[in-house]
Design a protein around this motif. Structure first.
Motif: not given
Length: 809
Positions: A343-348, A380-385, A406-416, A374-376
Motif C-alpha cells: 500500500y505504501v508503494g502505491i501511495g495509499d 512520503q506524505q511529508g509528515r516528518l514529525v 535510517f534510509s526511509s527517514l533520511i529520504d524524508g528529510f532530503c525530500k523536504s 510506516l516511517i517510509k
C-alpha cells in the motif's frame, strides 16, 4: 618398454640388480642342457617360475620377471600377480599389469570371472577391478562386480560406490541405476548419504530431465518409494535455479507415481510461481491442495498474499488475507508488513495504516521492518514529525533500527529539504555500527544535488568511496545530472569517464543526461555524435533523449533537422509523448508558423495524446504573440471543459497580453479571476501589471500594485526594478530612478545589461553624460558586457569611455 613401468621406491632399483643374479640362476637351472636363452623359455616353464616367485610374497622379482615374459604367462598367474601387488600396496604397478592384460586379451575378456576362478573371494581385488573397469569405461562390468560383491556381503568403500554412481549418471544408465538402486542404498547406508538425491540431482544438473523422471518412476516400480522430504529438496533446488518448468514436471511425476506431495511441496512450487508472477498457476496449486484433503498453512497464505500485493492485485490480496483470518490461520508480522509495504508503494498510506491496525488487533507486535514501512509512508506524505515519533518508538522498544529504517527517514528529510537533519541521522547511523550502502548515500547525494550543493555532493561522494562505498549507476547519474543543471559539462564528462573505473555500465539515462548537458553548452554536433554512438552500442534512446536533441536543434533555429530527428524517432518505434509535442509546438510558434502549430494541436487527440497545461499555455502564448487575444481567451475558457486547471503561467500570459494592448481593465479582471481560482500570483504577474499601468500613465495604480506585491511577501526581482526604473526615467525622475537602482543592489539583486541600459539611456536623455559614463564603467567592472542596443545608445549621444575620463562631444 621397461622404462614405462613405475617403481614403488628407490629400493626397487637395488632389488632389480639383485634380480639379475636370481634370473641368471634360474636360467642356469632350467636351460643348462639345452643352452637356450631366457626369452626362449616355454610357457609352462615361465608360468612355473612366476608361480615360485609369487609364492615368495616378494612382488619385486615377480614383476620384473613378468616384464620379460608377459607374452607367455597365463591369465591365472597374472591374476595372482595382481593380487600380490595389491597386498603389497603397489596399486600403480597393479594397474599397469591390468592394462597389459587388457591389451593382450581385449576389453571384452571376462577378467572378473578369471579372478573368481583363480582367487576366490578377495574383496580388495574386486574393488580394484571395479576401479580399473571404470577407468577404461567398462561401466557394465563394474556394475556386475558391484552386484556380486553386494550379494556376497563383501565390503566396498563408499568412495568407490560414489565414483560408480557418478559414472552411471554421466553415461545416463537409468536402467542400471534403477536395477541396482537398493544395493547402492545398502552400500551407502550409515554414511549420511542419500543415493536418490545424488542420482536425481546428477541427472538434472546434466539437463537429463526426462532420464531423471524415468529413473524416479523405475525406482518406484521396483518397490522403493523415496522420501517426500528428499523430493522436496530436489524440487526446491530446481526452483532456486529458476528451472520452474522442470520443477513443475517433477511435481506432475510425484502426483502420478508418488510419493504424495505434502504442504511443503505445494508451498515450494507456489513460491516459485509467485516470484515469476505466474499467479494463475500458483492458485491452481492452491485449489489442488484442498482437493487433495490438505490444509493450506501460514506459509502458503503468506506467499500468495505477498504475491498478489506485489503484482498490484491489492483487492484480491486483501480478500485472501481476510479469508485466512476467518479460517483461523494465525498470520504473522511478515504478512502484515508485506501488505503495508504494497500500500505504501502505491501511495495509499491510509490502507497501510488500516493493515497496521488490523495487525495490532490480532495481537501481533510490529517489528523493525513494520516500523520502517510506516516511517517510509509518513515521509512520503511529508509528515516528518510523526515519522520521527515512530523512530522514537523503535528506540523505546529496544529494537535496533535497520538500514531500511535510517534510509526511509533520511529520504524524508532530503525530500523536504532538511539536509542538515538528514546528515545528522547519517552520522548517527554510522555511530550505531551500520555501514551505509549505495542506496543511503544515493539519497543524500540526490538531496544535495537537488538544492544545487554540487560541491558538497561531490565531497560526500569521494569521502564515502574512501570509506568503502561501491557507487552504483543511480549515484553517477545523479551527480552527472547535478553537473548538467549547473552547466558544468566538463565535470559531467569526467564523471562519465570515472564510471568505467568502478565497472558501472552507463545506461540510457546516463547518455541522456550527458547529451542534455552537451546541448546546453551549445555543442550540438558533439551531442548528435554521442547520440549515434549510443545507437551503435546497442542502446535504444527513449523519448527524453530525442527530446533533448530536438530541443537543441530548435534553439539553434535548425527546424528542418529537428523535424528529421522527430521522424527518425517515429521510425525507430519510439512513441512521442506530449512533452516532445510541446517542444514542436513551441518551435513552430517561435518561427511564426501558428497555423501549422494549430493543425498539430488539433491532431494530438487523434494520436492518442491528451494536451497538458504546458500545451495550452504554448498555444495561448502563440495567439497572444500574434495579437489574436480574443482567440487566446476562448482557448483559456476551454480549459475548464477538459478539466485542466490554469496555472500561474496561464494567467500571467494573458495578463501580460492585455497590459501590452493597454486593456488594463481586462488585465485586472483576469488578475482577480486568478486570485479567485487559486494559483498564486508571482513576481512576474505583478511586474506585468506594474509595467501595464506605467505604460498607460497610471503611476498611482502601478505603485499600489507594487505595494500589494510587497505586502504579500513577494520580493521584487531585477525585472520588477527594471520596469520601475524605466518608467521613472521616461518621466525624467532620475533621482528616483537612481534610488530604485540602488534599492535593487541593497536587496542583493544583480542588475543585468537591460537594467544598466535603461538607466544609462535615462541619464543621456536628461543630459547627464557624466553619470551615464560612470554607470557604464561600473557595469564593465562588474563583468557585464554591453549589448548592441546599449552601444547604439552611446553612439547616438556621442559618448565614449576612456579610462576615468568621460566627455560629451
Amino acid at each position: 618398454m621397461l622404462s614405462s613401468w613405475p617403481c614403488s621406491s628407490s629400493k626397487v632399483l637395488l632389488k632389480f640388480k639383485n634380480l639379475l643374479t636370481v634370473l641368471r640362476s634360474i636360467n642356469k637351472c632350467y636351460c643348462s642342457e639345452s643352452k637356450t636363452h631366457i626369452s626362449d623359455l616355454q610357457s609352462n616353464r615361465a608360468n612355473a617360475i612366476l608361480a615360485k616367485l609369487i609364492k615368495t610374497n616378494n612382488p619385486t622379482p615377480a614383476i620384473q620377471f613378468f616384464k620379460w615374459t608377459h607374452d607367455c604367462v597365463s591369465l591365472p598367474h597374472i591374476a595372482q600377480l595382481i593380487h600380490v601387488l595389491l597386498q603389497s600396496d603397489m596399486q600403480d604397478v597393479a594397474s599397469h599389469v591390468f592394462d597389459k592384460m587388457v591389451i593382450e586379451f581385449g576389453k571384452n575378456y571376462n577378467i572378473f570371472r578369471l579372478f573368481c576362478d583363480s582367487l576366490g573371494d578377495f574383496g580388495c581385488d574386486y574393488s580394484f577391478l571395479i576401479e580399473n573397469y571404470l577407468r577404461i569405461g567398462k561401466v557394465d562390468e563394474s556394475v556386475e562386480i558391484f552386484a556380486y560383491m553386494s550379494d556376497m556381503g563383501i565390503y566396498l568403500s563408499p568412495d568407490l560406490v560414489h565414483r560408480l554412481m557418478s559414472c552411471l549418471v554421466y553415461s545416463n544408465r537409468v536402467g542400471l541405476l534403477a536395477d541396482q538402486y537398493y544395493k547402492l542404498c545398502r552400500a551407502m547406508r550409515g554414511n549420511g548419504f542419500c543415493v536418490y538425491e545424488f542420482l536425481m540431482n546428477g541427472l538434472l544438473r546434466k539437463g537429463e530431465t526426462e532420464n531423471a523422471f524415468q529413473m524416479h518412476q523405475q525406482v518406484i516400480q521396483r518397490g522403493f518409494v523415496p522420501n517426500i522430504v528428499t523430493c522436496n529438496k530436489i524440487l526446491k533446488g530446481l526452483c532456486n535455479k529458476g528451472q520452474i518448468g522442470s520443477a513443475s514436471s517433477l511435481f506432475d511425476v510425484l502426483l502420478k507415481v508418488g510419493p504424495k506431495p505434502n504442504v511443503v511441496t505445494f508451498s515450494t512450487l507456489i513460491n516459485a510461481y509467485c516470484k515469476e508472477v505466474k499467479l494463475d498457476k500458483a492458485f491452481e496449486l492452491y485449489n489442488l491442495i484442498t482437493e487433495m484433503g490438505l490444509v493450506p498453512d501460514l506459509i502458503i497464505y503468506s506467499i500468495l498474499i505477498d504475491g498478489l500485493f506485489k503484482a498490484g492485485r491489492l483487492k484480491e490480496g486483501n480478500e485472501l488475507l481476510l479469508m485466512a483470518l476467518d479460517r483461523g490461520v494465525k498470520l504473522d508480522v511478515v504478512v502484515f508488513s508485506s501488505v503495508m509495504d504494497a500500500y505504501v508503494g502505491i501511495g495509499d498510506f491510509g490502507r497501510a495504516v488500516q493493515a497496521y491496525d488490523k495487525m495490532l488487533n490480532e495481537g501481533i507486535l510490529p517489528n523493525v521492518v513494520t516500523y520502517s514501512i510506516l516511517i517510509k509512508g509518513l515521509c512520503q506524505q511529508g509528515r516528518l514529525v510523526e515519522a520521527c515519533g515512530i523512530f522514537g518508538q523503535v528506540l523505546i522498544r529496544g529494537l535496533e533500527p535497520s538500514l531500511l529504517t535510517f534510509s526511509s527517514l533520511i529520504d524524508g528529510f532530503c525530500k523536504s529539504g532538511k539536509l542538515r537533519d538528514a546528515l545528522f541521522l547519517y552520522d548517527n547511523m554510522i555511530k550505531e555500527g551500520l555501514k551505509p550502502d549505495a542506496v543511503v548515500c544515493g539519497l543524500l547525494i540526490n538531496g544535495l544535488c537537488k538544492q544545487g550543493l554540487l560541491g558538497d555532493a561531490l565531497r560526500f561522494f569521494f569521502q564515502s568511496v574512501r570509506l568503502g562505498l561501491i557507487p552504483n549507476l543511480f549515484i553517477f547519474n545523479t551527480l552527472m545530472d547535478g553537473c548538467c543543471r549547473l552547466k558544468l559539462t566538463t565535470d559531467t564528462v569526467k564523471l562519465f569517464m570515472l564510471m568505467g573505473m568502478y565497472n558501472v555500465k552507463p545506461d540510457i539515462i546516463t547518455h541522456t543526461v550527458l547529451i542534455r548537458g552537451i546541448v546546453g553548452r551549445g555543442s550540438l554536433s558533439a551531442a548528435i555524435l554521442l547520440f549515434f554512438q549510443m545507437l551503435k552500442r546497442g542502446l535504444t534512446p527513449d523519448v527524453i533523449t530525442y527530446s533533448a536533441i530536438i530541443h537543441g536543434l530548435f534553439k539553434r533555429k535548425n527546424v528542418r533537422a529537428g523535424l528529421q530527428m522527430f521522424k527518425l524517432m517515429e521510425r525507430n518505434g519510439v512513441v512521442p509523448d506530449i512533452a516532445i509535442y510541446n517542444v514542436l509546438l513551441n518551435m513552430l510558434i517561435k518561427e511564426c508558423h501558428l497555423d501549422a502549430a494549430l493543425k498539430l494541436f488539433g491532431q494530438l487527440t487523434d494520436r492518442g495524446l491528451e494536451p497538458d497545461i504546458i500545451t495550452y499555455n504554448t498555444i495561448i502564448c502563440g495567439y497572444c504573440s500574434l495579437n489574436r487575444l480574443d482567440e487566446a481567451v476562448q482557448l483559456f475558457e476551454k480549459l475548464t471543459c477538459v478539466q485542466l486547471k490554469p496555472n500561474s503561467i496561464t494567467f500571467t500570459i494573458l495578463i501580460d497580453a492585455f497590459c501590452k494592448e493597454g486593456r488594463m481593465d481586462d488585465a485586472i479582471m483576469m488578475f482577480s479571476k486568478m486570485l479567485e481560482k487559486g494559483p498564486k500570483a508571482n513576481v512576474v504577474t505583478y511586474s506585468c501589471l506594474i509595467d501595464g499601468y506605467f505604460k498607460s500613465q497610471n503611476m498611482k495604480s502601478a505603485f499600489d500594485v507594487y505595494e500589494e506585491m510587497c505586502e504579500n511577501n513577494i520580493s521584487p526581482n531585477i525585472v520588477s526594478y527594471s520596469i520601475l526604473i524605466d518608467d521613472l526615467c521616461k518621466r525624467g525622475l532620475m533621482e528616483e530612478a537612481s534610488y530604485a537602482f540602488h534599492c535593487a543592489l541593497d536587496n542583493h539583486l544583480l542588475p543585468d545589461v537591460v537594467t544598466y541600459a535603461i538607466l544609462i539611456r535615462g541619464y543621456c536623455k536628461a543630459r547627464r553624460p557624466t553619470e551615464a559614463m560612470q554607470l557604464y564603467d561600473s557595469m564593465l567592472r562588474n563583468g557585464i558586457m554591453p549589448d548592441g542596443l546599449l552601444l547604439s545608445t552611446l553612439a547616438d549621444y556621442n559618448l565614449q569611455s576612456s579610462g576615468s575620463q568621460e566627455h560629451c562631444i
